[in-house]
Write an enzyme that holds these catalytic residues in place. Structure first.
Site, PDB file in Angstrom:
ATOM      1  N   ASP A  31       0.420  -0.700  -0.232  1.00 22.01           N
ATOM      2  CA  ASP A  31      -0.069  -0.225   0.073  1.00 22.01           C
ATOM      3  C   ASP A  31       0.931   1.582   0.329  1.00 22.01           C
ATOM      4  O   ASP A  31       2.175   1.668  -0.433  1.00 22.01           O
ATOM      5  CB  ASP A  31      -1.307  -0.093   1.345  1.00 22.01           C
ATOM      6  CG  ASP A  31      -2.474   0.683   0.985  1.00 22.01           C
ATOM      7  OD1 ASP A  31      -2.273   1.983   0.828  1.00 22.01           O
ATOM      8  OD2 ASP A  31      -3.016   0.022   0.709  1.00 22.01           O
ATOM      9  N   HIS A  76      -3.340   6.577   3.124  1.00 21.38           N
ATOM     10  CA  HIS A  76      -4.204   5.036   3.032  1.00 21.38           C
ATOM     11  C   HIS A  76      -3.554   3.893   3.376  1.00 21.38           C
ATOM     12  O   HIS A  76      -4.118   3.246   4.476  1.00 21.38           O
ATOM     13  CB  HIS A  76      -4.347   5.002   1.664  1.00 21.38           C
ATOM     14  CG  HIS A  76      -4.693   4.014   0.831  1.00 21.38           C
ATOM     15  ND1 HIS A  76      -4.288   3.094   0.804  1.00 21.38           N
ATOM     16  CD2 HIS A  76      -6.481   4.215   0.312  1.00 21.38           C
ATOM     17  CE1 HIS A  76      -5.621   2.385   0.099  1.00 21.38           C
ATOM     18  NE2 HIS A  76      -6.490   2.797   0.527  1.00 21.38           N
ATOM     19  N   SER A 261     -11.260  -0.275  -0.372  1.00 25.17           N
ATOM     20  CA  SER A 261      -9.347   0.182  -0.130  1.00 25.17           C
ATOM     21  C   SER A 261      -9.621  -0.643   1.927  1.00 25.17           C
ATOM     22  O   SER A 261      -8.965  -1.325   2.183  1.00 25.17           O
ATOM     23  CB  SER A 261      -8.651   0.675   0.484  1.00 25.17           C
ATOM     24  OG  SER A 261      -8.403   1.225  -1.764  1.00 25.17           O
TER      25      SER A 261
END
Length: 314
Positions: A31, A76, A261
């Site tokens: 990620d 994120h 996600s």
């Protein structure tokens, strides 16, 4: 995370008694990286940055007094990791992840804007292939999807790389992408028939807000007429670890994000708990058990249904 756990029937004897919460299971996440958030203390076994030319790999068992060279300049990846494995330390357990006792391997393959080249992602995948036996990695979470306009050649490169992890016997969990809900909108690598692809039900109630559900999750069928996503999980308005908590004095320890996600690590965390209880399951057996334990609710007709944690761990 409380409403997420309620929605997937998380509370059962195995979780209430802290029996199988990811103990002895290592999960790799590709990620935007991870920050040294206290909720991950002592459980990040290795980190490598593929988004820059100066990336390095090393053990990073950080403590409160020694913060390692971990980086997440997007936020994120830290949020995804918190959903999967955060301990909830700074919230007295309120925002603990699904598998708060599992260990983590982190590959940073995306930059501060959440963008990255196919080469970076493939390099991260090759790194996992090189170290998975050393760290006993069982699960890979890839909350990364390609743009619809990416060339077929580039998509095939990523698809083949991701499927090579599955062929090693690893459980690969990916997000369906946020380009839905039109048919054929699942992104690569979520279009792979091998991996476990996670979407968000459009009709799923947001019991913690007054907003209507957002309609964004990628849908199949794929170009090869494969049903996707495989499984659905909550992904809208999920509260998890804030990567910038340790960098700015007034930054809150947790914040909310939305997308498929966020749904993928819910499923990855559930599988980590499953493998904590049944460590000898193969990836094919995990996929089958996940399939048979899902429950159909409105908005999940294009796949197996929504994740039901209690049924999965039976």
């Amino acid at each position: 995370m409380k409403w997420v756990k309620q929605s997937i029937h998380y509370w059962c004897p195995d979780t209430k008694e802290h029996k199988f919460l990811g103990q002895n299971v290592t999960v790799a996440i590709l990620d935007t990286g991870i920050s040294p958030h206290p909720d991950f203390k002592g459980r990040i076994l290795s980190f490598r940055d593929f988004s820059s030319t100066t990336g390095s790999s090393e053990k990073v068992l950080f403590s409160f007094s020694h913060f390692s060279p971990l980086i997440d300049n997007s936020g994120h990846g830290t949020h995804v990791a918190g959903i999967l494995a955060g301990s909830g330390l700074l919230s007295s357990g309120t925002y603990a992840g699904i598998a708060p006792f599992c260990n983590l391997i982190i590959g940073k393959v995306l930059d501060q804007n959440g963008n990255g080249s196919i080469k970076n992602v493939i390099n991260g995948i090759q790194w996992i292939r090189d170290i998975y036996t050393q760290f006993h990695i069982r699960i890979i979470n890839i909350s990364v999807g390609t743009r619809p306009d990416l060339s077929i050649h580039q998509k095939l490169l990523l698809l083949n790389a991701v499927e090579s992890l599955w062929d090693l016997g690893l459980v690969v969990v990916v997000s369906a992408g946020n380009y839905g809900p039109a048919p054929g909108s699942v992104t690569v690598p979520g279009s792979s028939p091998k991996v476990i692809t996670v979407g968000v039900p459009d009709t799923f109630p947001l019991i913690h807000t007054q907003r209507h559900p957002l309609n964004y999750s990628g849908r199949g069928p794929t170009d090869d007429c494969i049903v996707k996503p495989d499984v659905f999980a909550p992904g809208t308005g999920i509260v998890s670890c804030n990567a910038f908590y340790s960098q700015f004095p007034n930054a809150p320890p947790y914040l909310s994000k939305t997308g498929t996600s966020m749904a993928a690590p819910v499923v990855s965390g559930a599988i980590a708990c499953l493998l904590s209880k049944y460590p000898f399951l193969t990836n094919a057996e995990v996929k089958l058990k996940l399939h048979t334990s899902c429950v159909q609710i409105p908005g999940t007709e294009s796949g197996w249904g929504i994740l039901d944690f209690s049924r999965l761990l039976e």
